[in-house]
Design an enzyme around this catalytic site. Structure first.
Site, short mmCIF file in Angstrom:
data_model
loop_
_atom_site.label_atom_id
_atom_site.label_comp_id
_atom_site.label_asym_id
_atom_site.label_seq_id
_atom_site.Cartn_x
_atom_site.Cartn_y
_atom_site.Cartn_z
N GLU A 79 -33.22 -44.34 3.31
CA GLU A 79 -33.19 -43.94 1.90
C GLU A 79 -32.87 -45.10 0.96
O GLU A 79 -33.57 -45.28 -0.04
CB GLU A 79 -32.20 -42.78 1.72
CG GLU A 79 -32.76 -41.48 2.29
CD GLU A 79 -31.72 -40.40 2.57
OE1 GLU A 79 -30.56 -40.56 2.10
OE2 GLU A 79 -32.05 -39.42 3.24
N ASP A 135 -25.44 -43.80 -3.69
CA ASP A 135 -26.15 -42.53 -3.62
C ASP A 135 -25.17 -41.36 -3.59
O ASP A 135 -24.55 -41.08 -2.57
CB ASP A 135 -27.04 -42.53 -2.36
CG ASP A 135 -27.88 -41.26 -2.22
OD1 ASP A 135 -27.62 -40.27 -2.94
OD2 ASP A 135 -28.79 -41.25 -1.38
N ASP A 139 -38.79 -37.15 0.58
CA ASP A 139 -37.33 -37.24 0.67
C ASP A 139 -36.85 -35.88 1.18
O ASP A 139 -36.91 -34.89 0.46
CB ASP A 139 -36.75 -37.55 -0.72
CG ASP A 139 -35.22 -37.48 -0.75
OD1 ASP A 139 -34.60 -37.26 0.32
OD2 ASP A 139 -34.65 -37.65 -1.85
N LYS A 180 -29.76 -30.57 7.07
CA LYS A 180 -29.85 -31.99 7.41
C LYS A 180 -28.58 -32.49 8.11
O LYS A 180 -28.62 -33.41 8.92
CB LYS A 180 -30.08 -32.78 6.13
CG LYS A 180 -30.30 -34.27 6.31
CD LYS A 180 -30.70 -34.88 4.99
CE LYS A 180 -30.91 -36.37 5.07
NZ LYS A 180 -31.33 -36.90 3.75
P1 ADP Z 1 -29.37 -34.68 -2.00
O1 ADP Z 1 -29.67 -36.13 -1.89
O2 ADP Z 1 -28.04 -34.31 -1.44
O3 ADP Z 1 -30.46 -33.80 -1.49
P2 ADP Z 1 -29.82 -34.77 -4.93
O4 ADP Z 1 -29.95 -36.23 -5.06
O5 ADP Z 1 -31.00 -33.94 -5.26
O6 ADP Z 1 -29.20 -34.32 -3.55
O7 ADP Z 1 -28.61 -34.34 -5.88
C1 ADP Z 1 -28.27 -33.01 -6.05
C2 ADP Z 1 -27.04 -32.93 -6.89
O8 ADP Z 1 -27.26 -33.55 -8.17
C3 ADP Z 1 -26.62 -31.51 -7.16
O9 ADP Z 1 -25.24 -31.37 -6.94
C4 ADP Z 1 -26.96 -31.34 -8.64
O10 ADP Z 1 -26.09 -30.40 -9.25
C5 ADP Z 1 -26.69 -32.73 -9.16
N1 ADP Z 1 -27.34 -32.98 -10.44
C6 ADP Z 1 -28.64 -32.83 -10.76
N2 ADP Z 1 -28.84 -33.15 -12.06
C7 ADP Z 1 -27.64 -33.48 -12.58
C8 ADP Z 1 -27.18 -33.88 -13.89
N3 ADP Z 1 -28.01 -33.98 -14.93
N4 ADP Z 1 -25.87 -34.14 -14.03
C9 ADP Z 1 -25.03 -34.02 -13.01
N5 ADP Z 1 -25.38 -33.65 -11.77
C10 ADP Z 1 -26.67 -33.38 -11.56
MG MG Z 2 -30.62 -37.74 -1.39
#
Ligand code: ADP
Ligand code: MG
Length: 619
Positions: A187, A211, A23, A87
């Protein structure tokens, strides 16, 4: 690992290779595999037990590169040297991103053209592809370290709305990182695969994938029918995610502490502390009711109720998008069979509650939402590796599949881009009298001559009972099952003699090879048409020669001497024409031979018929 498999395509022995799922996220990236022992997808973690690699690349003044968490720590202190959200720039031109440039703290070289963007760090220009390849390399390194084996093949995910150039850019990044990108998958498709939705035969489902990541929000409505995923609609907001929640929290604490915007602009490390603390509080509140913390000697706090109030407008916007996506797909919330939660920000309880309420059903949220896409990519990778035969291969045939017919011509049974599973059949016959066997050679490719295509398999249909040429009916059937396995069978219908073989057409061909084969077929299209015409003419001529020879052998005395001489002359002319590989000459000579032999052939047939009649008593 440690297993050895036979590659049916090449016939070679090869160690079972792990294909990874990746991912490549806007905020975080991660790599996953399907465990060979338990067959479960797992995210690969570093020594600290962390699976997520922040998609951040930092360049120091000497050109050293750091990736992930160490780079994240420098985000605010060295904004010009720390590249995030790359990205967003994948496959984009300067023109595409000009309106977004305010978002980026680093320097996007801007010449307002259609050329692909580059990012300037120091005196070095980097394309988003190169930057992404650094992240991919880091992930590859992690996997190799953990699995103790080289990793060269991957499935990488992209948002459903990514266009061709964005997908191509992702593929190129993989290649630069030393990865053969076997497949780019959406995705939301990966997320549903991780939950095993839509992987059963004959399964029909409509699902919503919600998402909410770090910086983007996507809602996709998909249908899954017999293993084939189709995106009905996508909606969302490319600037709405967890970062915005963090920013709202910072704002909240600014009022609590009296720290102004200007102060945060001036004191970058203070701003960094605020941002980090905000994310910490947000994550804490996903499991607790109150957060108390300290920033630079000042206490900050927030409780769940306040937090929900603050983020409500943001969550409401995502719900509006969900409504729009449903409208675009032309379906109602009640028609959705499953709602899959993806992205770290869906860990926020208020987000879950709001989504569950809107769709009026329970959510798929048991898997880690920030891992689920990578896990699904690993599941797809495992299917491609041929390890998983219970699940469907969600794809189309990349190249045409067919068999060799007379003169080495490719006869296509299943054209490229056909959906899997698929079935096709065609009847063939023998060329020679009493022919008892038939060779079935299976090829893959777009060229007219099998010699230019790729041979997948070959077998003999034997035991055909003696019959005159053209009489046996050999039915050849191609069946690509849901697992992507091609089964070729041949049955002589009159006698029931049958034979079959199994082939794996996809495995062993990289996308690049597929592309090359397609390109080749375009380049050679004209030549191929010519060759096909020549081969067809020659085949017809050979048949004519064979029949004539047979006839002469059997009915020599029925022909006048003149006829025999003339026939032999014409046959020689035809052989010469075939030798010269001149299609028109072959055609003409065949016609002439046909004309010369027709009168005596008819004469002989007539008298044979009369003989037959005479022998019978007519009542
Ligand atoms: P992306 O798909 O954009 O790469 P992710 O799916 O990894 O991102 O999500 C990242 C986001 O999720 C960040 O803003 C992070 O702060 C938030 N995040 C991660 N864990 C938690 C949680 N337990 N509660 C709320 N937000 C969270
Ligand atoms: Mg993502």
């Amino acid at each position: 690992m440690g297993k050895v498999a036979i590659n049916i395509v090449t016939g070679s022995l090869q160690p079972q290779e792990t294909i990874v799922g990746i991912d490549l996220g806007t905020t975080n990236s991660l790599i996953a595999i399907v465990r060979s022992d338990t067959h479960e997808p797992i995210a690969l973690k570093d020594v600290d037990g962390l699976a997520l690699v922040p998609s951040i690349v930092h360049f120091d003044a000497y050109g050293n590169i750091t990736i992930g968490n160490p780079a994240k720590e420098l985000l605010i202190a060295e904004p010009e040297r720390t590249i995030y959200s790359v990205k967003r720039l994948m496959g984009k031109s300067y023109k595409d991103v000009s309106k977004d440039s305010g978002f980026f703290a680093y320097h996007i070289f801007d010449d307002d053209t259609d050329a692909l963007v580059k990012i300037k760090v120091g005196d070095r220009f980097n394309s988003p592809i190169v930057l992404s390849s650094f992240i991919l390399k880091e992930l590859k390194k992690r996997a190799e370290h953990i699995l103790k084996t080289p990793i060269t093949k991957a499935v990488i995910t992209v948002p459903a709305y990514f266009n061709d150039s964005q997908r191509q850019a992702t593929r190129d990044a993989g290649r630069l990182a030393g990865l053969d990108v076997l497949r780019i998958i959406n995705e939301p498709t990966a997320a549903s695969l991780a939950y095993g939705i839509g992987t059963k035969h004959k399964e029909e489902k409509t699902i919503a994938v919600y998402d909410l990541g770090g910086g983007t929000f996507d809602i996709s409505i998909l249908t899954i029918n017999n293993g084939i995923f189709e995106v009905l609609s996508t909606n969302g907001d490319t600037y709405l995610g967890g970062d915005d929640i963090d920013n709202l929290l910072v704002k909240h604490w600014q009022t609590q502490t009296g720290i102004t915007d200007d102060e945060l602009k001036t004191y970058k490390s203070l701003a960094q502390q605020f941002r980090m603390k905000a994310e910490e509080a947000k994550i804490h509140l996903s499991a607790n009711d109150i957060f108390n913390g300290e920033i630079d000697g000042q206490t900050v706090s927030i409780n769940k109720h306040q937090f929900n109030e603050i983020i409500k407008p943001l969550v409401d916007r995502t719900i509006t998008s969900c409504g729009n996506a449903l409208k675009d797909a032309g379906i109602k919330a009640a028609q959705i069979d499953a709602v899959v939660m993806v992205g770290g920000s869906t860990r926020v309880p208020f987000v879950k509650e709001s989504v569950a309420k809107f769709f009026g059903r329970e959510l798929y949220d048991k898997l880690n939402p920030d891992e689920v896409v990578a896990l699904g990519a690993a599941v797809q990778a495992d299917i491609l590796a041929g390890n998983n035969t219970e699940m469907l291969l969600l794809d189309v045939t990349p190249l045409s599949l067919g068999i060799e017919t007379m003169g080495g011509l490719m006869d296509v049974l299943i054209p490229r881009n056909s959906k899997i599973p698929n079935k096709a059949g065609r009847q063939y016959t023998t060329q020679k009298d009493g022919q008892s066997g038939m060779r079935i050679s299976v090829f893959q490719g777009e060229r007219d001559l099998v010699a230019d295509n790729r041979k997948l398999a070959e077998f003999n249909l034997t035991g055909i009972p003696g019959m005159p040429a053209g009489l046996p009916k050999v039915e050849v059937t191609f069946l690509i099952d849901a697992d992507g396995i091609l089964k070729v069978s041949a049955t002589e219908l009159r006698s029931g003699v049958a034979q079959s073989i199994e082939v794996k057409p996809q495995y062993g061909l990289t996308d690049e090879e597929v592309e090359n084969m397609l390109l080749d077929s375009l380049t050679h299209a004209k030549d191929d048409i010519k060759t096909r015409a020549l081969v067809e003419a020659a085949t017809e001529a050979q048949q004519m020669l064979d029949t004539t020879e047979k006839f002469l052998l059997k009915y020599r005395e029925a022909l006048t001497e003149e006829e025999t001489i003339e026939t032999n002359k014409c046959m020689q002319q035809l052989r010469d024409a075939m030798e010269a590989k001149d299609k028109d000459r072959i055609h003409n000579a065949t016609e002439i031979l046909n004309d010369v032999s027709r009168p005596y052939a008819e004469r002989v047939m007539d008298s044979a018929l009369k003989d037959a009649m005479r022998g019978k008593s007519v009542i």
